[in-house]
Write an enzyme that holds these catalytic residues in place. Structure first.
Site, PDB file in Angstrom:
ATOM      1  N   ASN A  71       0.798  -1.222   0.000  1.00  7.32           N
ATOM      2  CA  ASN A  71       0.000   0.000   0.000  1.00  7.32           C
ATOM      3  C   ASN A  71       0.835   1.278   0.000  1.00  7.32           C
ATOM      4  O   ASN A  71       0.388   2.311  -0.472  1.00  7.32           O
ATOM      5  CB  ASN A  71      -0.948   0.002   1.208  1.00  7.32           C
ATOM      6  CG  ASN A  71      -0.277  -0.441   2.484  1.00  7.32           C
ATOM      7  OD1 ASN A  71       0.286  -1.527   2.569  1.00  7.32           O
ATOM      8  ND2 ASN A  71      -0.310   0.401   3.492  1.00  7.32           N
ATOM      9  N   SER A 129     -11.035  -5.447  -0.202  1.00  8.06           N
ATOM     10  CA  SER A 129     -11.845  -4.428   0.462  1.00  8.06           C
ATOM     11  C   SER A 129     -12.556  -3.577  -0.576  1.00  8.06           C
ATOM     12  O   SER A 129     -11.943  -3.154  -1.562  1.00  8.06           O
ATOM     13  CB  SER A 129     -10.911  -3.567   1.318  1.00  8.06           C
ATOM     14  OG  SER A 129     -11.609  -2.492   1.873  1.00  8.06           O
ATOM     15  N   ALA A 130     -13.850  -3.286  -0.349  1.00  9.80           N
ATOM     16  CA  ALA A 130     -14.646  -2.569  -1.358  1.00  9.80           C
ATOM     17  C   ALA A 130     -14.233  -1.113  -1.546  1.00  9.80           C
ATOM     18  O   ALA A 130     -14.237  -0.598  -2.661  1.00  9.80           O
ATOM     19  CB  ALA A 130     -16.126  -2.620  -0.969  1.00  9.80           C
ATOM     20  N   THR A 186     -25.909 -10.135  10.674  1.00 17.26           N
ATOM     21  CA  THR A 186     -26.806  -9.786   9.567  1.00 17.26           C
ATOM     22  C   THR A 186     -26.019  -9.082   8.466  1.00 17.26           C
ATOM     23  O   THR A 186     -25.263  -8.156   8.734  1.00 17.26           O
ATOM     24  CB  THR A 186     -27.936  -8.864  10.092  1.00 17.26           C
ATOM     25  OG1 THR A 186     -28.653  -9.605  11.080  1.00 17.26           O
ATOM     26  CG2 THR A 186     -28.875  -8.436   8.981  1.00 17.26           C
ATOM     27  N   CYS A 193       3.021   8.733  12.156  1.00 21.51           N
ATOM     28  CA  CYS A 193       3.304   9.538  13.349  1.00 21.51           C
ATOM     29  C   CYS A 193       2.826   8.750  14.562  1.00 21.51           C
ATOM     30  O   CYS A 193       1.640   8.562  14.757  1.00 21.51           O
ATOM     31  CB  CYS A 193       2.535  10.845  13.238  1.00 21.51           C
ATOM     32  SG  CYS A 193       2.951  12.006  14.508  1.00 21.51           S
TER      33      CYS A 193
HETATM   34  N1  PLP Z   1      -4.473  -4.300   3.710  1.00 21.41           N
HETATM   35  C1  PLP Z   1      -3.949  -3.346   2.944  1.00 21.41           C
HETATM   36  C2  PLP Z   1      -2.783  -3.664   2.052  1.00 21.41           C
HETATM   37  C3  PLP Z   1      -4.482  -2.056   2.955  1.00 21.41           C
HETATM   38  O1  PLP Z   1      -3.942  -1.102   2.189  1.00 21.41           O
HETATM   39  C4  PLP Z   1      -5.583  -1.789   3.808  1.00 21.41           C
HETATM   40  C5  PLP Z   1      -6.147  -0.423   3.908  1.00 21.41           C
HETATM   41  O2  PLP Z   1      -5.431   0.561   3.809  1.00 21.41           O
HETATM   42  C6  PLP Z   1      -6.114  -2.840   4.569  1.00 21.41           C
HETATM   43  C7  PLP Z   1      -5.524  -4.076   4.506  1.00 21.41           C
HETATM   44  C8  PLP Z   1      -7.292  -2.634   5.471  1.00 21.41           C
HETATM   45  O3  PLP Z   1      -8.488  -2.552   4.726  1.00 21.41           O
HETATM   46  P1  PLP Z   1      -9.803  -1.883   5.337  1.00 21.41           P
HETATM   47  O4  PLP Z   1      -9.560  -0.391   5.342  1.00 21.41           O
HETATM   48  O5  PLP Z   1     -10.909  -2.257   4.419  1.00 21.41           O
HETATM   49  O6  PLP Z   1      -9.995  -2.438   6.708  1.00 21.41           O
END
Ligand code: PLP
Length: 389
Positions: A152, A200-201, A238, A326
């Site tokens: 990320n 993740s959506a 749910t 930080c």
């Molecule tokens: N894994 C990675 C590589 C991510 O970049 C993120 C979110 O920044 C997540 C997991 C967590 O996802 P969520 O924000 O849907 O909990």
């Protein structure tokens, strides 16, 4: 003031088509997807339709391999803790990497405190896990391996197919966090032998608070949320019907537009990089020059603190984020950049620009106008710059 959003790895703008798909389920179609009456059946149909769309997006063999969760973090937790719990393991050797998102890293740290033996793999200078390193640390007692597909912070891509093969041939369960890879890299999970995969959506222009865990047929998972028999007994609670429907629509759109979007993003990202490197000196690209996520550019501006750049860009209407976190008042360099061997002084001044489907050339040109004077002004005030230049 012009506004430019270049923080799409944090989250993305939900598309109108997604909202449109969700609206009926936030208003008139409000049944509980577990209810047997017509209201419930309509909701169930919508959830199952979305499940099929997400399964197609991932290239799963069937929709029953997709379990909806509340997001990437929950999917990671369910994959790791759920698989180990299903094995009834209280200890054993498990493997992850130094550059994982905290949704994985903190689960491994928790398991380490609980008695598991954890190996944290390092990465190469571009931020990718080396398959040979995994081969070296695999043992016959290794029960679980979790390695992220794309990072990320830097957009670094690891060779997941090879890593998965090594883990599986050593008898371990293999999980990958594909939260950043999904919608940006083409893949069909069924071709990779991966057991568990998180997405993740809200990273693919869908709603926040929804995610999915791909669970390959035959992989055992113990639910971590206990309650009713929702989600095939793997995740009680749910269903968030509107969110799930939005996720399905976002996945469908992201899948069909992936190739064209990637090309556009690479061109814009490289235009941004070329502009920065020709206008600003003492910079460093963190990550591979070409082999990384099409939308991600992580640059260190030497002699500066990333936070001050973020705040100054924010005042010009530009949203980016820093590669450094930080932590409780002390500026700690990013664990990802440190693992890649970036000197702490360079890691401190790193900025992540993450582009998205709304990004235009005008946006990038605007950033290229406002950024150089910010860097100059901050460097003129920086004692580090005086010493280092
Ligand atoms: N894994 C990675 C590589 C991510 O970049 C993120 C979110 O920044 C997540 C997991 C967590 O996802 P969520 O924000 O849907 O909990």
């Amino acid at each position: 003031m012009k506004k430019v959003y270049l923080d799409n790895n944090a989250t993305t703008r939900m598309r109108e088509e997604v909202l449109e798909a969700m609206m009926p389920y936030m208003t008139n179609v409000y049944g509980n997807a577990s209810s047997v009456h017509a209201f419930g059946r309509e909701a169930r149909l919508a959830v199952d339709g979305a499940r099929q769309k997400v399964a197609d997006f991932l290239g799963a063999s069937s929709k029953e391999e997709v379990v909806f969760t509340s997001g990437g973090t929950e999917s990671d937790n369910l994959a790791i803790k759920g698989a180990l719990r299903a094995l009834k393991a209280k200890s054993g050797h498990i493997i992850t990497s130094d550059v994982e998102h905290h949704a994985v890293l903190n689960v491994f740290k928790f398991l380490e405190r609980e008695g598991f033996e954890v190996t944290y793999l390092g990465v190469d200078k571009d931020g990718a896990v080396r398959p040979d390193d995994l081969k070296t640390v695999m043992r016959k007692e290794t029960i679980f391996v979790s390695l992220m597909w794309a990072n990320n912070e830097t957009g670094a891509i690891s060779r997941i197919s090879e890593l998965s093969k090594i883990a599986k041939s050593g008898g371990a369960i293999f999980h990958t966090d594909a939260v950043q890879a999904a919608g940006k890299l083409p893949f069909a999970v069924r071709d990779f032998g991966i057991d568990l995969l998180s997405i993740s959506a809200h990273k693919i222009n869908g709603p926040k608070g929804v995610g999915a865990l791909y669970i390959r047929k035959g992989t055992k998972i113990a639910p971590q949320m206990l309650g009713g028999h929702h989600e095939m007994g793997k995740r009680a609670g749910t269903e968030n019907v509107a969110g799930i429907v939005g996720f399905g629509r976002a996945a469908e759109l992201a899948g069909s537009e992936l190739a064209a979007e990637s090309k556009k993003l690479v061109d814009l990202r490289d235009h941004l990089y070329d502009g920065i490197s020709s206008r600003i000196d003492h910079t460093r690209l963190n990550g591979h020059s070409s082999d990384r996520l099409p939308n991600t550019l992580n640059i260190s501006f030497k002699y500066l603190e990333g936070e001050s750049i973020v705040l100054n860009l924010d005042m010009e209407g530009v949203a980016v984020s820093t590669g450094s976190a930080c932590t409780s008042g002390t500026l700690e360099p990013s664990h990802v950049l440190t693992a890649m061997g970036v000197e702490p002084v360079d890691a401190q001044g790193s900025i992540r620009f993450s582009l998205g489907r709304d990004t235009t050339k005008e946006d990038i040109d605007y950033v290229l106008d406002v950024l150089p004077p910010i860097i100059k002004r901050l460097r003129d005030m920086s004692p580090l710059y005086e010493k280092g230049k």
